[in-house]
Design a protein around this motif. Structure first.
Motif, PDB file in Angstrom:
ATOM      1  N   LYS A  23       0.691   3.936  -2.939  1.00  0.00           N
ATOM      2  CA  LYS A  23       0.148   5.233  -2.522  1.00  0.00           C
ATOM      3  C   LYS A  23       1.133   6.370  -2.812  1.00  0.00           C
ATOM      4  CE  LYS A  23      -0.488   6.304   1.937  1.00  0.00           C
ATOM      5  NZ  LYS A  23      -0.968   6.038   3.313  1.00  0.00           N
ATOM      6  N   LEU A  70      -5.641   4.754  -0.715  1.00  0.00           N
ATOM      7  CA  LEU A  70      -5.030   5.339  -1.914  1.00  0.00           C
ATOM      8  C   LEU A  70      -5.809   6.583  -2.362  1.00  0.00           C
ATOM      9  CD1 LEU A  70      -2.658   3.774  -3.265  1.00  0.00           C
ATOM     10  CD2 LEU A  70      -4.249   3.150  -5.074  1.00  0.00           C
ATOM     11  N   ALA A  72      -5.643   9.596   0.112  1.00  0.00           N
ATOM     12  CA  ALA A  72      -4.352  10.287   0.039  1.00  0.00           C
ATOM     13  C   ALA A  72      -4.243  11.063  -1.274  1.00  0.00           C
ATOM     14  CB  ALA A  72      -3.212   9.281   0.168  1.00  0.00           C
ATOM     15  N   LEU A 124       0.830  -1.205   0.000  1.00  0.00           N
ATOM     16  CA  LEU A 124       0.000   0.000   0.000  1.00  0.00           C
ATOM     17  C   LEU A 124       0.871   1.264   0.000  1.00  0.00           C
ATOM     18  CD1 LEU A 124      -2.614   1.655   0.273  1.00  0.00           C
ATOM     19  CD2 LEU A 124      -2.589   1.174   2.729  1.00  0.00           C
ATOM     20  N   GLU A 125       1.895   1.289   0.824  1.00  0.00           N
ATOM     21  CA  GLU A 125       2.727   2.487   0.912  1.00  0.00           C
ATOM     22  C   GLU A 125       3.375   2.826  -0.430  1.00  0.00           C
ATOM     23  OE1 GLU A 125       2.805   4.931   3.104  1.00  0.00           O
ATOM     24  OE2 GLU A 125       1.215   3.681   3.947  1.00  0.00           O
TER      25      GLU A 125
END
Ligand code: N0T
Length: 522
Positions: A154, A264, A267, A150-151
């Motif tokens: 994102k 996602l 952000a 995810l990081e």
């Protein structure tokens, strides 16, 4: 002075979705906008040069928007180093051709798989873990249960949105963003990688159960039945709350896909708040079980899970690749959800479906897939239809929220379409039902469609192709005839009548017959 100030403010407003009466509208530069779109084939926008001959084709088909992928592997070829050249060239070319963009984020997932992740992600499976089947075999699918996945995704997505704000925050060439593409789990309903197993051992997240409690009256029947069968619990493990089995596995996986996607989108919106949607690969075959179709994506039976988990996503959208257009459109619009179609197979009948979708469902977007594949753009029925729809967009978007629009779609075996609008009851049939033409003797009839706009109780515009329309007054005991039927065009929003249709053209006043075009009826 006041007017020009207001105008300037509307111009600077970001593209946004607003609820207007019963319908949702997309505002672009302050005005309701209907996406008359097409989606590019997956690889076309990876080369600015390859795109050059495509732009004039899109113009010849009267598209106002093109759906174009942005590829994570090309945006961030080396970790932390972003290359915006392709995106900038895409924006510049789109502006040059006066076409808006919906950008498709081909990030972690594209048609279930993770083929668009950069090489540095693909080759580092220890850092970026894969989903596995029940036997622990890794799939070419990043697991949504990994914070590292995810990081990384994102960071790239946010970089894209920040960049868009910088270079397009005034021009609004990019009007919406699709987050990932056809998210779905295969070949099982859920992943069994270690992080997934750990999550499955946890209780059902209280946010999901709270959401189900608050929305009891409107839950999808599949999920509601399963939850109630196990006592409508407000806490417990996944198997305690929903029972053991693949349906529960799919709810579980859907929740984690949704919350990943939400992180996602949230952000991305924090950087630059364009409207965002996700698209679903529809499961056409009811005999296929979770795991046998791309599972746990934003499918109708999982809407509640997705809406609970992904509030930053504005729309759950269907990709149409099968004939049952009405059935799936009804499913996706249940409960007043807006219809937004980012993809439909590019094939005969799309023109009728577009007219029906904009007229009947107040849809926000229509968009055949691989739109550049035609060799005869000027002859494409969808292009001719977009030309008409562009002309009537101000009328459509004005009268839709007032309930003044109806849509029709007729196949050979369709029952007659019926609608009451203004002071009249309309009956709409396939043109071939008249039996006048050699086509009517053929076994296959083309799909035909149209839409009807009431601008006054006794004045209508109708746009369509291959339909025959009759009308009668709703008032009991009255009879009515046509005062006039004019074929024409809107030029810069002003009606310019062409032929006066009478005699054989309206069967001596009995009906109106639509060849492709726009008609004013009084
Ligand atoms: C679509 C497109 C593209 C009758 C397929 C549809 C696009 C993706 N997937 O060309 O790959 O990027 O979103 C899959 C549905 C096929 C079902 C056909 C059954």
């Amino acid at each position: 002075l006041l007017l020009s100030t207001l105008g300037a403010r509307a111009q600077s407003a970001l593209p946004q979705l607003v609820k207007t009466g019963p319908s949702t509208q997309l505002l672009v530069d302050g005005r309701p906008f209907l996406i008359l779109g097409g989606e590019l084939g997956n690889s076309s926008s990876s080369s600015t040069a390859y795109m050059q001959p495509i732009w004039p084709k899109l113009q010849a088909m009267h598209l106002n928007t093109v759906f174009a992928p942005v590829y994570w592997e090309l945006l961030e070829p080396t970790e932390g180093q972003f290359d915006f050249k392709l995106v900038d060239e895409l924006l510049a070319d789109a502006r040059k051709h006066q076409i808006k963009l919906v950008l498709l984020w081909f990030g972690a997932w594209k048609n279930s798989m993770s083929v668009y992740v950069p090489a540095w992600v693909k080759t580092n499976v220890a850092r970026f873990p894969r989903a596995t089947d029940a036997q622990g075999h890794p799939q070419e699918i990043l697991t949504p249960f990994s914070p590292a996945n995810l990081e990384a995704d994102k960071k790239a997505f946010v970089a894209l949105m920040q960049h868009l704000k910088q270079v397009d925050g005034k021009a609004h060439t990019a009007i919406m963003v699709q987050v990932e593409n056809e998210i779905g789990m295969l070949p099982e309903a859920r992943s069994y990688d270690p992080a997934a197993q750990a999550a499955f051992a946890q209780p059902v997240p209280p946010e999901l159960l709270a959401y189900l409690g608050q929305h009891q009256a409107t839950l999808r029947p599949e999920l509601a039945a399963q939850w109630q069968r196990h006592g409508a619990k407000t806490q417990g493990s996944w198997t305690e709350v929903f029972g053991p089995g693949i349906a529960t596995d799919e709810f579980f996986q859907a929740w984690y896909y949704a919350t990943y996607t939400n992180a996602l989108a949230a952000a991305g919106k924090a950087a630059y708040p364009l409207p965002m949607y996700v698209n679903a690969a529809i499961n056409y075959r009811p005999d296929r079980l979770p795991g046998q179709y791309p599972s746990a994506g934003p499918l109708p039976h999982l809407f509640d899970v997705w809406e609970a988990g992904a509030p930053a996503i504005d729309i759950l959208a269907p990709d149409y690749y099968n004939p049952n257009f009405r059935y799936w459109s009804d499913k996706f619009t249940q409960g007043g959800r807006p219809l937004f179609s980012p993809e439909i197979a590019f094939e005969p009948g799309d023109d009728a479906k577009a007219l029906y979708a904009f007229g009947h469902y107040n849809c926000l977007s229509f968009s055949p897939f691989s739109i550049e594949s035609t060799d005869h753009p000027a002859q494409e029925p969808i292009g001719k239809t977009y030309d008409l729809l562009r002309q009537v967009t101000p009328l459509l978007t004005k009268y839709q929220p007032l309930g003044g629009v109806r849509g029709f779609m007729q196949a050979k075996d369709s029952a007659a379409g019926r609608a009451t609008l203004g002071d009249y009851r309309f009956t709409v049939k396939h043109d071939n039902t008249l039996g006048w033409t050699p086509e009517s003797k053929k076994t296959d009839w083309p799909l035909t469609g149209g839409l009807l706009i009431s601008v006054a109780p006794d004045e209508f515009y109708v746009v369509g192709t291959g339909l025959v329309i009759t009308c009668e007054p709703t008032a009991a005991g009255k009879k009515a005839g046509f005062v006039s039927i004019d074929e024409g065009r809107f030029v810069n929003g002003t009606w310019q009548p062409g032929r006066r249709l009478n005699g054989d053209q309206n069967h001596q006043g009995r009906h109106i017959r639509l060849e492709l075009g726009t008609y004013e009826i009084q």
